[in-house]
Structures are given as structure tokens and as C-alpha cells.
Design a protein around this motif. Sequence first.
Motif, mmCIF file in Angstrom:
data_model
loop_
_atom_site.group_PDB
_atom_site.id
_atom_site.type_symbol
_atom_site.label_atom_id
_atom_site.label_comp_id
_atom_site.label_asym_id
_atom_site.label_seq_id
_atom_site.Cartn_x
_atom_site.Cartn_y
_atom_site.Cartn_z
ATOM 1 N N ALA A 113 13.440 -9.897 58.279
ATOM 2 C CA ALA A 113 13.312 -8.852 59.292
ATOM 3 C C ALA A 113 12.780 -9.423 60.603
ATOM 4 O O ALA A 113 13.323 -9.156 61.678
ATOM 5 N N SER A 114 11.734 -10.226 60.536
ATOM 6 C CA SER A 114 11.097 -10.713 61.754
ATOM 7 C C SER A 114 11.872 -11.836 62.427
ATOM 8 O O SER A 114 11.856 -11.951 63.660
ATOM 9 N N LEU A 117 16.716 -10.138 61.854
ATOM 10 C CA LEU A 117 17.185 -8.783 62.138
ATOM 11 C C LEU A 117 16.568 -8.199 63.400
ATOM 12 O O LEU A 117 17.284 -7.729 64.299
ATOM 13 N N ILE A 118 15.257 -8.178 63.487
ATOM 14 C CA ILE A 118 14.586 -7.508 64.607
ATOM 15 C C ILE A 118 14.953 -8.117 65.959
ATOM 16 O O ILE A 118 15.192 -7.366 66.926
ATOM 17 N N LEU A 121 18.141 -6.413 67.088
ATOM 18 C CA LEU A 121 18.259 -4.953 67.056
ATOM 19 C C LEU A 121 18.415 -4.329 68.433
ATOM 20 O O LEU A 121 19.026 -3.271 68.568
ATOM 21 N N GLU A 122 17.856 -4.972 69.445
ATOM 22 C CA GLU A 122 17.928 -4.382 70.779
ATOM 23 C C GLU A 122 19.377 -4.177 71.205
ATOM 24 O O GLU A 122 19.719 -3.188 71.861
ATOM 25 N N GLN A 125 20.671 -1.026 69.510
ATOM 26 C CA GLN A 125 20.078 0.165 70.108
ATOM 27 C C GLN A 125 20.658 0.442 71.493
ATOM 28 O O GLN A 125 20.782 1.595 71.900
ATOM 29 N N ARG A 134 15.078 2.623 60.751
ATOM 30 C CA ARG A 134 13.820 2.507 59.989
ATOM 31 C C ARG A 134 13.936 1.295 59.065
ATOM 32 O O ARG A 134 14.847 1.207 58.252
ATOM 33 N N ILE A 135 12.990 0.349 59.216
ATOM 34 C CA ILE A 135 12.998 -0.867 58.412
ATOM 35 C C ILE A 135 11.795 -0.869 57.479
ATOM 36 O O ILE A 135 10.646 -0.708 57.925
#
Length: 351
Positions: A113-114, A117-118, A121-122, A125, A134-135
Amino acid sequence: MPPASAATARTRPISMSYLRAFDAVARHLNFRAAAEEMALTQSAVSRQIQALEHEVGTSLFLRHTRSVELSSAGSLLHRSASASLERIDSAVRQIRQNTGRQSVSITTWASFASMWLIPRLEAFQREHPDIDIRIDATDAAIDMHNTDVDLALRYAVPAPAMAGAERLFGEQLTVVASPWLLKNQPIQNVADLMRCTLIEAGDAYRTQHMEWLSWQRWLDSYGHASPATDNAQGRTNKRTNQGTGPLCPLSPARWLYFNYAHQIVQAALTGQGVALARLPLVAESLANGGLVEVLPAMRLTSPLAYWLLIAPRSSARAEVRAFCDWLRQQASDTRHAIGDVPDPQTLATPD
């Protein structure tokens, strides 16, 4: 109308209203804590439990002076009741979700995730400002049929439990270090590594598959030129060889152990040592110069891969499809960046 007899009460279906109280007491094994959770008085919870026991026809709890425990009948009922209540709650959450804002819920592990993925994500979005994300970052496997999670991103070898999973990309392990460390400690070969601090996953030897992340596995493939003894301490390393190829004793200047991949990479980024990193998770750091691939000809292919699982009940939702399409494109970019060309037969696990 007179109350029903005890015999009649015990042959009809029980009242569902009592199961919430029963589940709370069974989880806490404490009437006061259950009452606080339900915003009721302790006596009200006690009355609901007594009424449920009357309907079932036996005691569900063994009540002691200062404690309470489930009876055998209570344990049997709780296993069924807790699963049923979770399914009901999940259905209600899904109904509320479908009638409110669009959202996609994802479960994955913290390092992925860190690190992967994250940071991406921008872009999603920006393309889909009306979809909430929601993660849930957890290593625990979940039942995709009984929760409100839409997608699971997993790191594993193909297994029957992952039937229907879609392969996003594979993995190679590579030696990385910060450019600042290499100014003072240039690394040209395997022998040079033994003068460095090596960073390793603390649980690398816990399972057969995670052992692929270990320095020992890498050295078994490429360490034929490494020294056979620790010159500083005058003894060989006694770590067990669980891989293939020649055993090469590990004798670096020192070790650093971490539990998570993002901790390992962070330590490497700050020049604290040399890491054996998962290439998909450090591709961006290699591209922007934060890390340097020290021995690029010595990548080690891992049997582990990164997978996408879609909850059956979520696959038809437009927002989930949009996120999956975006995720597949991001995965394609990663495959291109790391040179991952999988066998088409490995792109999905067998149904």
C-alpha cells in the motif's frame, strides 16, 4: 393471551433481537463491557441473555463469581451467530453504499500500500473524483464472500485458495543502495558486499516462500566469489542453506533486520546499508535516482507474484470496474518498467 409454554418456546425459531446481546457478551465474556458496547444497562443485557437461554432451552454461559465463560452450547451458537451477524452487517453496508456515494474498498498489506498503491492513487482520484477509496492495510487473509471488501491485492504463489485471481506482475529481487553510500563504499562484486551492512527481512526464513527474500538465497545463486570466512571474527556463518546452488557463508560487516519491505527500503534510501529489494516496489526509486541497482546483472527471479482478487458481488459495479481497469494499466506500466514478460498461462490462477 397467556404466555407460550416452555415446550412451545423451544420448538419455534428464536428471536433475533437477542442475538446482538449474546454476540457482545460472547466476545467480551463480560456483561458490563457488552452493555457499554450496546449502550444498554447491564441488567437489560442480562435479561436478554436469560430470555435467549429460555428459548434455546439450555444455559449458554457458565457464570462464576467474577467471570463468565461460554458453555459448550454457547460456543456452538456463537460460531454460527457471529458469522451470520457479520453477513447481515455486510449486506446492510453494501445496501447503504449502493444508495450513497460510490466507493471501492481494498485490502492489501502495508508495504505494498505505501510503496506501490498509494503513490499512484492521486492519478485515479484525478480521473474519478466522485469515487471514494478505502484501503485496509493488513496481512490477514479474509473471506471475500463475507465482508464488504471489494478487492484484495495479494503477494503469493498460485494456490487453490486464490482461484480466479488475476496476476498483476511478477517479481525479481535485486541489490540496491543509496548513491551516497556508494560514494564511500563502491560495490563492484559480491566480495564488496561483505564489507557492507546488509539489510534483511526479519521473517525471511519463516516460510519456504519468504526464504526467497533472503540474502542467503541470493548468494546461493551469485555468491561463488564471496569469502568463505568472516575475516573480522574468524568464523564461518552457520545459517542453514535452504536454497539451491553452492552454500556461501554470510559474513557482512553487520546486519539490519526489519519486519516490513517499506522499512527495508527506507533504510536503504537513507544510506544505512545495502538491501535485497523487490524490484516492483523500488522501480520508482531506481528511476528517480533515490536508489541505485548495484549489480544489475545479478537479479534473482522469485516464484512469488502480485495478484488481484475481486469479490464476486462487487465485480459488476461500475466504480469497481473503473478501478480495476486503472489498476491493470498501472500493473502494465510496472511490468514494462521491470521487464516482466510472464507466461500467458500464469496470468490467472486456474478456476
